[in-house]
Motif scaffolding. Structure first.
Motif, PDB file in Angstrom:
ATOM      1  N   GLU A 115       0.521  -1.318  -0.077  1.00 15.05           N
ATOM      2  CA  GLU A 115       0.095   0.273   0.300  1.00 15.05           C
ATOM      3  C   GLU A 115       0.905   1.398  -0.048  1.00 15.05           C
ATOM      4  O   GLU A 115       0.538   2.313  -0.747  1.00 15.05           O
ATOM      5  N   ARG A 116       1.850   1.318   1.012  1.00 19.56           N
ATOM      6  CA  ARG A 116       2.805   2.245   0.956  1.00 19.56           C
ATOM      7  C   ARG A 116       3.660   2.607  -0.253  1.00 19.56           C
ATOM      8  O   ARG A 116       3.766   3.516  -0.918  1.00 19.56           O
ATOM      9  N   THR A 118       2.650   1.757  -3.343  1.00 21.83           N
ATOM     10  CA  THR A 118       1.803   2.129  -4.419  1.00 21.83           C
ATOM     11  C   THR A 118       1.672   3.753  -4.267  1.00 21.83           C
ATOM     12  O   THR A 118       1.598   4.320  -5.425  1.00 21.83           O
ATOM     13  N   GLU A 119       1.599   3.968  -3.170  1.00 22.60           N
ATOM     14  CA  GLU A 119       1.602   5.717  -2.983  1.00 22.60           C
ATOM     15  C   GLU A 119       2.703   6.353  -3.445  1.00 22.60           C
ATOM     16  O   GLU A 119       2.688   7.615  -4.242  1.00 22.60           O
ATOM     17  N   GLN A 122       2.963   5.713  -7.289  1.00 27.61           N
ATOM     18  CA  GLN A 122       2.161   6.840  -7.819  1.00 27.61           C
ATOM     19  C   GLN A 122       2.587   8.218  -8.150  1.00 27.61           C
ATOM     20  O   GLN A 122       2.477   8.998  -8.910  1.00 27.61           O
TER      21      GLN A 122
END
Length: 337
Positions: A115-116, A118-119, A122
């Motif tokens: 999740e981290r 991905t941030e 992106q």
């Protein structure tokens, strides 16, 4: 047109003259062979994001990257360790990823969670079809770690800049000081691919003869034999010196020429085949904390196409684990005794 380039196998005198900051000295390595050229002709195609370096679309050379600085389908990420290096100048358009915080969960001693990650990715403007080019200092050690993490999370097109930051700078190419601004990308991390990662029970099974696999220790000869606990100037972290039983020693530096660029595919195959590593058996690579091992993983897995994983616990974990077997030819097993 990318020029034909000649790569040289370093002679011992040349090896002794090069200091690899923060790890091991090249003088500790012992590649075989005289200084003989290997002319590897390459051709260039600048249509789309397809480099022609002879490395199966996983390595780009400086000419290719320079030609694609304004290509919106290519995103560049610097992964260097020297504080302030990125801020003093970086390849135009490159986003800065900090190895020990952006690729690592510092609390859990683990890779960053999906999740981290991905941030962060992106925010660097990366889409699902983006060509990601990583580079950094120290001959791309930590950039290779980044490539490994990207692969774990399913990125489809991840490449290294041949020679890394040092080659780009020594070649007199452009540097920028202003960080880029990217529109948010759409890339999303997939479920982690654990086949690219080995854990302590995996390597212990190999050490005990319960699992057929090749262990490749890519540290310096002095670290492998136990003569030193860690490279000069680097925190030791492990209370024992030596290596995992059965491991073969192929120092990471044997994979690069004096200018930091990868040796030819033919040379790389020969270097590892000489140590009994030919891709016929799964491979696990390790070092002290995992970053140098990632460089060798990139060579074995991405360039040569062998089944290879990184044991990122590496000697820091193994050498501190109670009750596991080690080999220590130098006799300095505990506390230098």
């Amino acid at each position: 047109m990318t020029p034909t380039r000649t790569r040289y196998r370093l002679a011992p005198a040349a090896l002794a003259a090069v200091l690899l900051t923060g790890a091991c000295t090249v003088a500790e390595q012992d590649p075989q062979g005289a200084e003989t050229p290997d002319a590897t002709a390459t051709t260039d195609t600048t249509d789309g994001a397809t480099p022609a370096t002879g490395f199966d679309d996983v390595v780009v050379d400086a000419d290719w990257l320079e030609a694609h600085l304004d290509d919106p389908s290519v995103k560049i990420i610097e992964v260097s360790t020297e504080p302030g290096l990125y801020e003093r100048g970086h390849i135009p358009g490159a986003t800065n990823f900090v190895w020990h915080t952006d690729f690592v969960d510092t609390v859990n001693r683990d890779i960053v969670d999906g999740e981290r990650f991905t941030e962060l990715v992106q925010a660097a403007g990366v889409d699902e079809d983006t060509t990601i080019v990583l580079y950094g200092d120290k001959d791309n050690w930590f950039a290779a770690w980044g490539a490994w993490v990207f692969d774990i999370y399913g990125a489809q097109d991840v490449r290294l800049l041949d020679g890394g930051r040092t080659f780009w700078e020594n070649d007199g190419r452009e540097l920028a000081v202003t960080p880029p601004r990217h529109e948010a990308g759409t890339w999303v991390a997939a479920e982690a691919d654990d086949t690219l990662r080995s854990r302590l029970p995996d390597v212990l099974a190999v050490a005990n003869g319960e699992k057929e696999e090749v262990l490749v220790d890519i540290r310096s000869v002095a670290e492998f034999t136990g003569e030193v606990f860690a490279p000069e100037g680097v925190q030791e972290l492990a209370v024992r010196a030596g290596h995992i039983p059965g491991a073969v020693n192929v120092p990471w530096v044997e994979a690069v020429a004096e200018d930091g660029r990868f040796r030819s595919v033919e040379e790389l195959r020969e270097i590892y085949a000489d140590a009994g590593v030919d891709g016929s058996t799964p491979i696990t690579v390790y070092c002290r904390i995992g970053e140098r091992a990632s460089h060798t993983w990139f060579v074995l897995n991405k360039i040569l196409g062998y089944e290879a994983a990184v044991y990122d616990g590496s000697w820091t974990e193994y050498g501190n684990t109670v009750g596991v077997p080690i080999e220590n030819p130098a006799g300095t097993v505990w506390g230098g005794v």
